[in-house]
Each structure stands twice: as structure tokens, then as C-alpha cells.
Write an enzyme that holds these catalytic residues in place. Structure first.
Site, PDB file in Angstrom:
ATOM      1  N   GLY A 114       5.165   2.943   1.332  1.00 38.04           N
ATOM      2  CA  GLY A 114       6.201   3.251   0.336  1.00 38.04           C
ATOM      3  C   GLY A 114       5.551   3.573  -0.991  1.00 38.04           C
ATOM      4  O   GLY A 114       4.332   3.672  -1.083  1.00 38.04           O
ATOM      5  N   SER A 129       0.832  -1.196   0.000  1.00 36.85           N
ATOM      6  CA  SER A 129       0.000   0.000   0.000  1.00 36.85           C
ATOM      7  C   SER A 129       0.864   1.240   0.000  1.00 36.85           C
ATOM      8  O   SER A 129       2.046   1.203   0.341  1.00 36.85           O
ATOM      9  CB  SER A 129      -0.886   0.011   1.239  1.00 36.85           C
ATOM     10  OG  SER A 129      -0.066   0.250   2.357  1.00 36.85           O
ATOM     11  N   LYS A 130       0.225   2.320  -0.373  1.00 36.19           N
ATOM     12  CA  LYS A 130       0.906   3.595  -0.484  1.00 36.19           C
ATOM     13  C   LYS A 130       1.504   4.042   0.847  1.00 36.19           C
ATOM     14  O   LYS A 130       2.508   4.728   0.880  1.00 36.19           O
ATOM     15  CB  LYS A 130      -0.102   4.647  -0.975  1.00 36.19           C
ATOM     16  CG  LYS A 130       0.454   5.438  -2.138  1.00 36.19           C
ATOM     17  CD  LYS A 130      -0.523   6.486  -2.601  1.00 36.19           C
ATOM     18  CE  LYS A 130       0.182   7.600  -3.323  1.00 36.19           C
ATOM     19  NZ  LYS A 130       0.974   7.265  -4.466  1.00 36.19           N
ATOM     20  N   ARG A 131       0.850   3.605   1.910  1.00 41.67           N
ATOM     21  CA  ARG A 131       1.287   4.047   3.227  1.00 41.67           C
ATOM     22  C   ARG A 131       2.722   3.620   3.537  1.00 41.67           C
ATOM     23  O   ARG A 131       3.448   4.306   4.210  1.00 41.67           O
ATOM     24  CB  ARG A 131       0.344   3.508   4.314  1.00 41.67           C
ATOM     25  CG  ARG A 131      -0.462   4.615   4.969  1.00 41.67           C
ATOM     26  CD  ARG A 131      -1.485   4.046   5.915  1.00 41.67           C
ATOM     27  NE  ARG A 131      -2.438   3.196   5.205  1.00 41.67           N
ATOM     28  CZ  ARG A 131      -2.742   1.960   5.565  1.00 41.67           C
ATOM     29  NH1 ARG A 131      -2.174   1.415   6.620  1.00 41.67           N
ATOM     30  NH2 ARG A 131      -3.621   1.266   4.890  1.00 41.67           N
TER      31      ARG A 131
END
Ligand code: GLU
Length: 481
Positions: A258, A254-256
Site C-alpha cells: 500500500g 512496505s510499499k508493496r
């Protein structure tokens, strides 16, 4: 189905996720390894999620990565156009067929009713919230009356309860879903646009797609698709659902945690060769120890048989390592081109090709990214302004000044000293002062580069040239005393 035809079917809703590039890559590799066709189809029927420029971005990334498609936007082909938004009449005609065959029905339920229904089902702690088929039971007259009155409506798939929906997946083998778990999916939305499920199945059939290769997140949609194929009486393609991409802690990538957008990696200077190599190994292995592949080698080795079921962990260290390997394997001329491009973004443009080629030769084993041909050796581009404190303490002795001046004197005798001549001058200087070579090397390194690490000292002197070397020695001697 004899011809192999696969497709990459992104929705233009923003950036291209690493997982999407993997889907595109596996489809491409499968097509190329089988002499089949790789199709790009833009699934743009969700008007609310459309993002300006997203299609151009998708196309530019495929081009950058070297995944050239055989049919698709701007490529034409027998079944184009490849924008779903340009195929609305096709979907509506096919939906009409499903209505006629009673495989689909009109639904006039309001958003309020659907919300109340969902809340009620949640209260009852049902395993899943589902539409209750309320409108399936409307008479033909009622439906006609509602339609004539222009009542907003959707069209739903009539999923018969109590069936086992079975299909074969190339990666997961036999898959079964109980139809009680499948909602009466919306096929046509109230805005007249089809949903993903309807448009996707119709297009895969009409575009003669033989294999549907996509991420595992689409597995729960597949029973709906299977029901649609059956409702139309169409042969199903082979499905292959690719394993999830995971963070190192095995949570979903997920974007969280990286970067997940291909653009981010491109901007950070990752080589397409490295990214493609890395992504290819996210869920596939040839079964041997080989880890470094170019695209042609991947085409030769890839097979769906060797795609794993279990999630693939995204290991940035491995990507960095692959980047270094691919970078170091590149011919000088290619690195030169990339370095010059990178330099235009800095204040250091204007060095000659020969000068830069020397830097490339010296730094090649010491870099993982193109930009490191600059950032890891700034002293090749500008005079050092400061001298690394710890190294001064350790390596600059009271005698260093005289030693370096002697060295400068010796090299001044040459026109354009070769590496060996720098070496000779250094050894002679050391002998004359009865010191080890290190007593010349350490202060010389500091004087010429300002730091203690880097390529060999003779490389540094040679690349800088006699004038710069002497000039820097004089300055260091003045500053460091
Ligand atoms: N439009 C879907 C996506 O955005 C396609 C999924 C599929 O390949 O069926 O990924």
C-alpha cells in the site's frame, strides 16, 4: 541538560515515509508539551542518495501538517546551518580528535579485499560479517606514507571487543549490546564526507539535543553512537526508539502492500488533521478511549511514557474513519473552500457559494472525503444521463408518469418552494392518487438524481430548485415512459 531540545533529522532521499512523519510528530509533540525546541536538521551527507527537491518536499509536508519547527533550514537559530553538507569542516575536525585519541583509525583496504573478507566470513558461517581491524595495526609511518601517496581511505571507529554496551532507552528501558557484534564502523568515507553515525552524534551534541526520538530501525545503530559519545567524552542524550509500523499481516509496513508516502495520502484527499490524528495513535495511546484528537489536544495529552514497545499496525479503515470524523466536524466555510478548490480540478466549477453550501449541508453525514461532495452526488452538478436500471425496475410504475406530472404541476404554483412545500406537494399528490408517499418518492428520486440513494428527497428538490426539478421530471417521463 535542562532545556528540552529534540530534532527531526531526515535524509533527503525521496518521499516522506509515514514513519518519518510519525517521528517528526512525536518529536514535535514532545517538544511542545515540554516547552522545548523542535529542530529540523537535514542529513544530506550521502551524496549518492540525494534527490532533487526532497528537502523542499520535507519542509512542505511539515508545513502542511502544522509541525512548525523552531530551528532549521530557513529558520536560522544559534546552531545553524542545519544542512549537514554545510558542516563538513566540523565533522572532519572532530574526527581528527578521535584519530589523535586512537579511538579511530585510517583504513586503506580496497573494495576487493573487503569483499573477499566478507565472503570468507560468510563461508565460515560467522554470526556477522565484520571488518577484521587489518589497518588498525599499520604503523604510523605506514599510515603517513599511504596518506602522502594519496591512497584512497576511510576512517573507522575502533570498537574494543569484549565490552557490554549499555544504554537506557525511554521506550525499551535498559538495552545492551555486546561490542563483539559491533563493526568498526566507517566514520569518514573516502569522499571526505562523514557517515550518518559520525555526523549524527556530533550534531546531536553540538545542537544540544536532549532527547533522540526516532524509529526502531535505528536501534542497532545506537551502540555505535554510544561508543562515539564515550569516545568524545560527551554526555549522552536520552534515547527513545519508536515501535515499528506494520502491515495488517504484521510484516513491516512496505510499499508493496500500500501507500507509505505521506504525499500519496495527501494527494488522495486525506485531511492533515486525520492523518496527524491517525499517526499519533500509531504507537502511542493516552490510555483512555479517546480517539479523536486535534493537534493541540495531542500536545496536551502526549507523553513518551505511553509509547508502546510493540509494533503498530497501520489500519487504513481507521484512517478513513478518522478522515470522515474530522471532515464532518469542520465548519461549513472551511469545507466550502476545500470543495471549491476540488471543483476547479473538474468540469463543474462556477456554482454559487449558496448552492454549494446547501450541498454541503445535505451531504455532510454521507461523505468521508471532500471529493465525495462531488462524486457521491454528481446529480447536483449535472443532469442525470441515465437512470439506475435496477431502481427503474423496482420503483418506476405505469402510473409514475402521471404522478410525477401532477407533482410538477403542484410545485410550479410556488415561486421558490421551500422544503416544506415540496413535502406538502408530494403528500397531496399521493393522496390524490390514493397511493403511499413511496409511490411518489421513488420515481421522483430517479427522475431528479438518476439513482436510488442519497440525501432526503426534499433536500434534493430544494437544492436543485423548482425549474431543474420540473425539467428533470419532464425528461424522465419522456425517457422512462
Ligand atoms: N537521517 C536519519 C534518517 O533518515 C536520522 C535517524 C536519526 O534520527 O538518528 O532517518
Amino acid at each position: 541538560m535542562d532545556e528540552i531540545r529534540v530534532r527531526y533529522a531526515p535524509s533527503p532521499t525521496g518521499y516522506v515515509h509515514i514513519g518519518n512523519l510519525r517521528t517528526a510528530l512525536y518529536n514535535y509533540l514532545f517538544a511542545k508539551s515540554k516547552g522545548g525546541k523542535f529542530i529540523l536538521r537535514i542529513e544530506d551527507t550521502d551524496q549518492t542518495r540525494k534527490v532533487e527537491g526532497a528537502v523542499e518536499n520535507i519542509i512542505s509536508i511539515l508545513k502542511w501538517a502544522g509541525l512548525d519547527y523552531d530551528e532549521g533550514p530557513m529558520k536560522g537559530g544559534s546552531d545553524g546551518p542545519y544542512y549537514q553538507s554545510e558542516r563538513l569542516a566540523i565533522y572532519s575536525e572532530h574526527c581528527g580528535y578521535l584519530l589523535e585519541k586512537k579511538k579511530a583509525y585510517y583504513c586503506f583496504c580496497t573494495a576487493e579485499r573487503l569483499t573477499a573478507l566478507r565472503e570468507e566470513q560468510q563461508k565460515q558461517k560467522l554470526p556477522q560479517t565484520k571488518y577484521d581491524k587489518h589497518c588498525l595495526h599499520l604503523s604510523e609511518d605506514e599510515v603517513k606514507k599511504n596518506l602522502d601517496a594519496g591512497m584512497p581511505h576511510v576512517i573507522r571507529l575502533n570498537v574494543e571487543p569484549g565490552q557490554i554496551i549499555k544504554f537506557r532507552d525511554y521506550v525499551r528501558e535498559d538495552v545492551e549490546f555486546h561490542s563483539d557484534m559491533v563493526d568498526d564502523q566507517i566514520l569518514m568515507k573516502s569522499d571526505g564526507f562523514p557517515t550518518y553515525h559520525l555526523a549524527n552524534v556530533i550534531d546531536d551534541h553540538l545542537m544540544k539535543v536532549s532527547h533522540v526520538i526516532r524509529g526502531e530501525e535505528w536501534l542497532p545503530s545506537t551502540p555505535k553512537h554510544v561508543l562515539l559519545y564515550d569516545a568524545f567524552g560527551w554526555e549522552k542524550p536520552v534515547f527513545a526508539h519508536l515501535p515499528l509500523l506494520l502491515n495488517p499481516d504484521r510484516s513491516k509496513l512496505s510499499k508493496r502492500q500500500g501507500d507509505v508516502a505521506v504525499e500519496d495520502y495527501r494527494k488522495k484527499g486525506y485531511l492533515k488533521e486525520a492523518l496527524i490524528n491517525f499517526i499519533a495513535l500509531l504507537g502511542w495511546t493516552a490510555g483512555d478511549d479517546k480517539e479523536i484528537y486535534n493537534l493541540d489536544e495531542l500536545i496536551k495529552s502526549f507523553s513518551l511514557d505511553r509509547v508502546n514497545k510493540s509494533g503498530a499496525v497501520f489500519d487504513i479503515e481507521k484512517l478513513n474513519w478518522l478522515n470522515a470524523e474530522h471532515l464532518r466536524a469542520k465548519p461549513d466555510e472551511e469545507i466550502l473552500g476545500m470543495l471549491k478548490e476540488e471543483l476547479t480540478e473538474t468540469k463543474y466549477a462556477g456554482f454559487s457559494d449558496d448552492y454549494l453550501l446547501n450541498i454541503i449541508a445535505a451531504m455532510r453525514p454521507r461523505v468521508s472525503f471532500i471529493k465525495e461532495f462531488i462524486t457521491n452526488c454528481l446529480y447536483f452538478y449535472e443532469d442525470p444521463e441515465t437512470y439506475e436500471e435496477a431502481s427503474v425496475k423496482k420503483g418506476w410504475k405505469p402510473q409514475s408518469k402521471d404522478i410525477l406530472m401532477k407533482f410538477a404541476e403542484k410545485i410550479s404554483l410556488f415561486d421558490t418552494p421551500a422544503k416544506e412545500e415540496y413535502e406538502k406537494a408530494l403528500k397531496e399528490t399521493a393522496a390524490e392518487f390514493s397511493v403511499g408517499n413511496g409511490a411518489v418518492i421513488h420515481p421522483l428520486r430517479l427522475a431528479t438524481s438518476g439513482v436510488s440513494g442519497g440525501p432526503g428527497i426534499f433536500d434534493i428538490c430544494f437544492i436543485l430548485g423548482k425549474e431543474k426539478t420540473v425539467e428533470r421530471i419532464k425528461r424522465a417521463v419522456e425517457v422512462l415512459k
